[in-house]
Design an enzyme around this catalytic site. Structure first.
Site, PDB file in Angstrom:
ATOM      1  N   ASP A 265     116.729 104.749  79.888  1.00 63.57           N
ATOM      2  CA  ASP A 265     116.043 103.480  80.076  1.00 63.57           C
ATOM      3  C   ASP A 265     114.565 103.832  80.249  1.00 63.57           C
ATOM      4  O   ASP A 265     114.202 105.004  80.417  1.00 63.57           O
ATOM      5  CB  ASP A 265     116.617 102.752  81.305  1.00 63.57           C
TER       6      ASP A 265
HETATM    7  C1  GLC Z   1     113.860  97.920  80.683  1.00 62.56           C
HETATM    8  C2  GLC Z   1     115.319  97.558  80.877  1.00 62.56           C
HETATM    9  C3  GLC Z   1     116.189  97.818  79.673  1.00 62.56           C
HETATM   10  C4  GLC Z   1     115.392  97.601  78.411  1.00 62.56           C
HETATM   11  C5  GLC Z   1     114.310  98.673  78.371  1.00 62.56           C
HETATM   12  C6  GLC Z   1     113.437  98.554  77.128  1.00 62.56           C
HETATM   13  O1  GLC Z   1     113.366  98.535  81.827  1.00 62.56           O
HETATM   14  O2  GLC Z   1     115.963  98.121  82.000  1.00 62.56           O
HETATM   15  O3  GLC Z   1     117.322  96.938  79.760  1.00 62.56           O
HETATM   16  O4  GLC Z   1     116.241  97.697  77.278  1.00 62.56           O
HETATM   17  O5  GLC Z   1     113.494  98.647  79.532  1.00 62.56           O
HETATM   18  O6  GLC Z   1     112.667  97.391  77.196  1.00 62.56           O
END
Ligand code: GLC
Length: 733
Positions: A265
């Protein structure tokens, strides 16, 4: 590209080339804001390095811009390896569906699959190859803002929804097709278990509960051949998911056989330093690659440190090879080597974005996911309603999308006022803004500008309108910004200013229905006490207004059933239907103090999992089940369902099973099946379910996934509060 050709290309790649393939850039590198001292310095790369990276996320500027990026990248990449475009297309690209928590309430996997197929068609035309969806974190705590992105509290329902979403997005004919894109199941694992519903908080569940409740939906994604898995921010048993070897290597790849790509993430790979399990980027890089993380999202561990970890002998280069090869293989599956532009097309984009079919499916999903929680006959409005007024901030806005709506939120949609005005002798008033000064602190946090200047006048005008009406339909709810990531709340009620409006309207009007817009279960006690009907429409997306108008006027029926419990009050959280009995079950006797209960609050939620009404009524009778199930066999359970109302209606018939005695304590009931039936007034139908041993399995005292012989209860009913059951026995022989 043939595998042998891919391996030939791989042979030409230097270690650095491979590590660049494992780096995902943020969109800032493709904007004029990327100064040398900022993002480039953070990653330790040069502007030319951008053309060597493997992927980028969050470019929603459309096909023309994406074609430019793909073209320049392909031409300037030393080995002409195409870039992969990713993004958070959570519930729609141009056409926004209702939020996933709403889609869970549809109990309609087929419609969900169709909606996600539409998402793939639009996203692919606009140049997105991978979407970070479905989010299948099991949720039990409405304080957590991200419940909005999940499909609810039940492992079985979440698994069915996950499968439908993955199949809708990826199709069944290969990821290189123009109506397919790679899905990414997230957040692996158990992010929804954050203690106290506080965002990014610790998750600490037993392995047994992890396997029994939290993991099934992720596994459903793997079994549906999902191309990517995203690791979560949280720890699992003390180890951050992103460096959790047991989770990523032993379970995900070893036990489940996942051979796709893992991606961190945003920040979860460097987050292991903050978690205190790595001292620096060097150590984080080693831990991440040893655990099996393939792509690092937007952070510098790999790009700064992985090469020297390999060069100094600390990391086996084979770990890098396997990761980089998985990324290349995904690009190959997407058809990027044959067509670096993939199916990005300005013409197709114009043709498919918000096309009639997609908008029609979105309309259907609004009706299927809206939940009529209460109705004392006030809905649908009719000539009996007398003069009708629509009052509330949601009458005049078309902001029905969530905080994860990318491109979709740039389009204007119909407002409810535009749908209703002129269609009847209606009155309208805004009554309040969506958020008032009482929530200024929260608004500042969300960068939301509160305008309360005309609050008194708005309220005054609304009261005047309500006085002229026989029936008022309130259109109120959370600001869409109040749910989603980094939006945990301890107060889960509708905004103060809107509650004030409802109180004042109720004083002058005897028939009040509430249409509720929100991204999470709310404490609706006061709304319930001040209204005769509550229609939960969640954040309904692009076709919210037309669908709501047709539901409120009775042209169509809301058929949703709750996929997540609405607590009586926030203090009950976390709360969910599949509770254990405990050794002091509360029998409802208020004088019985020594039982599992609160002295100052009921145990029961305000609205339970599976609940919801339509515009007709149903009766269940003749519940039966064959008495003996032999191992390897199956039995049938049936019930008669009759439409006892005056109009055709749809019912979601739910199958729950209870295991009376097992080697660990088992829930009072667990959802094991559901079927939607549509019956004409007076029509009766027998609804049957097959029951087999697989449905009875659980993780036992020895951590084996088995079904014990013994007594089981079967409920086939309207919702999880049902008490009537019949029994059968699973026999050894
Ligand atoms: C965010 C979220 C995740 C998302 C990623 C990219 O922090 O936790 O669900 O897909 O970043 O935007």
């Amino acid at each position: 590209m043939q595998e042998k050709d891919l391996l030939q290309l791989f042979e030409k790649m230097t270690l650095e080339d491979k590590i660049f393939e494992m780096l995902q850039l943020s969109p800032v590198f493709y904007s004029e804001n990327a100064e040398e001292t900022g993002p480039y310095q953070h990653l330790g790369i040069s502007p030319d390095d951008v053309y060597r990276t493997g992927s980028v996320l969050g470019i929603y500027e459309g096909a023309e811009r994406v074609l430019d990026i793909r073209r320049e990248h392909y031409e300037k990449h030393p080995l002409h390896i195409p870039i992969m475009m990713m993004g958070d297309i959570i519930h729609g690209y141009g056409t926004a569906m209702p939020i996933p928590l709403a889609m869970g309430c549809s109990f309609d996997p087929e419609l969900v699959r169709e909606c996600y197929h539409n998402i793939a068609v639009e996203s692919t035309a606009s140049g997105v190859d991978v979407t970070f969806t479905p989010m299948v974190d099991l949720v039990r705590d409405a304080r957590w803002g991200r419940v909005m992105e999940s499909t609810g509290e039940d492992p079985y329902l979440n698994s069915e929804m996950c499968k439908a979403m993955v199949m809708g997005l990826q199709g069944e004919n290969g990821l290189d097709k123009p109506d397919a894109m790679c899905a990414c199941v997230k957040h692996f694992a158990a992010y929804g278990g954050a203690e106290a519903g506080r965002e990014y908080n610790t998750v600490d569940v037993s392995e047994r509960n992890l396997r029994q409740y939290y993991l099934p939906a992720y596994k459903a994604g793997v079994d549906a051949d999902v191309g990517m898995i995203m690791t979560s921010f949280n720890t699992v048993a003390g180890v951050p998911s992103t460096v959790n070897k047991w989770l990523l290597r032993d379970l995900l790849r070893g036990e489940w056989g996942f051979d796709g790509v893992t991606i961190s993430d945003w920040g979860s790979s460097t987050g292991v330093i903050t978690h205190g399990v790595a001292a620096d980027y060097k150590e984080a890089a080693r831990l991440n690659i040893e655990a099996g993380l393939d792509i690092e999202m937007c952070t510098p561990c790999y790009i700064r440190e992985l090469k020297n970890r390999v060069d100094c002998g600390e990391v086996d280069i084979e770990l890098v090879n396997e990761a980089a090869l998985r990324v290349l293989r995904l690009k190959n599956k997407l058809g990027l080597f044959e067509n670096p532009m993939r199916h990005t097309s300005v013409e197709r984009e114009k043709e498919v974005l918000r096309c009639d079919k997609h908008m029609d499916d979105a309309y259907k999903m609004v009706c299927a996911s809206s939940v009529l929680l209460k109705n004392n006959g006030v809905l649908p409005i009719s000539e009996k309603s007398g003069k009708v007024a629509f009052i509330g901030p949601y009458v005049y806005t078309d902001r029905f999308c969530s905080t994860w709506s990318g491109k979709a939120s740039t389009f204007t949609n119909k407002t409810f006022f535009e749908c209703a005005d002129g269609k009847g002798d209606y009155l309208f008033a805004k009554g309040s803004h969506r958020l008032g000064i009482e929530q200024e602190r929260e608004a500042v946090c969300m960068k939301y500008e509160i305008d309360d200047s005309d609050r008194e006048q708005l309220l005054k005008d609304a009261i005047e309108v309500a006085k002229q009406a026989d029936t008022v339909v309130m259109m109120i709810g959370e600001l869409y910004e109040q749910s989603g990531e980094a939006r945990s709340h301890t107060r889960i009620k509708i905004p103060h200013c809107q509650l004030e409006l409802l109180r004042e309207v109720r004083k002058v009007c005897s028939k009040v229905a509430v249409v509720l817009f929100n991204g999470r279960p709310l404490d609706l006690r006061e709304v319930d006490s001040l209204s005769d009907a509550i229609l939960e429409v969640w954040l309904p997306g692009s076709m919210g207004a037309p669908a709501i108008y047709d539901m409120v006027t009775g042209a169509v029926e809301p058929t949703g059933r709750l996929s997540m419990t609405f607590p009586y009050c926030v203090a009950q959280s976390p709360i969910y239907y599949s509770q254990l009995n405990t050794d002091h079950p509360y029998n409802g006797n208020p004088n019985n103090r020594f039982s599992s209960r609160y002295l100052d609050c009921p145990n029961e939620p305000l609205f339970a999992f599976g609940q919801g009404m339509g515009y007709t009524s149903f009766e269940y009778s003749d519940l039966t089940v064959e008495p003996i199930l032999k191992r390897g066999g199956k039995i049938t359970a049936s019930v008669k369902v009759k439409n006892t109302g005056e109009r055709r209606g749809t019912e979601t018939v739910q199958l729950y099973i209870r295991d009376f005695v097992a080697s660990i304590s088992r829930p009072l009931k667990e959802l094991k099946g559901f079927k939607k039936v549509t019956l004409d007034a007076g029509q009766e139908q027998t609804v049957s379910f097959d029951i087999d041993e697989e449905m009875l399995k659980y993780w036992n005292i020895d951590m084996e996934y088995v079904a014990d012989a013994g007594r089981f209860a079967v409920y086939i009913c309207h919702d999880s509060t049902e008490r009537q059951y019949v029994e059968f026995k699973l026999q050894e022989e």
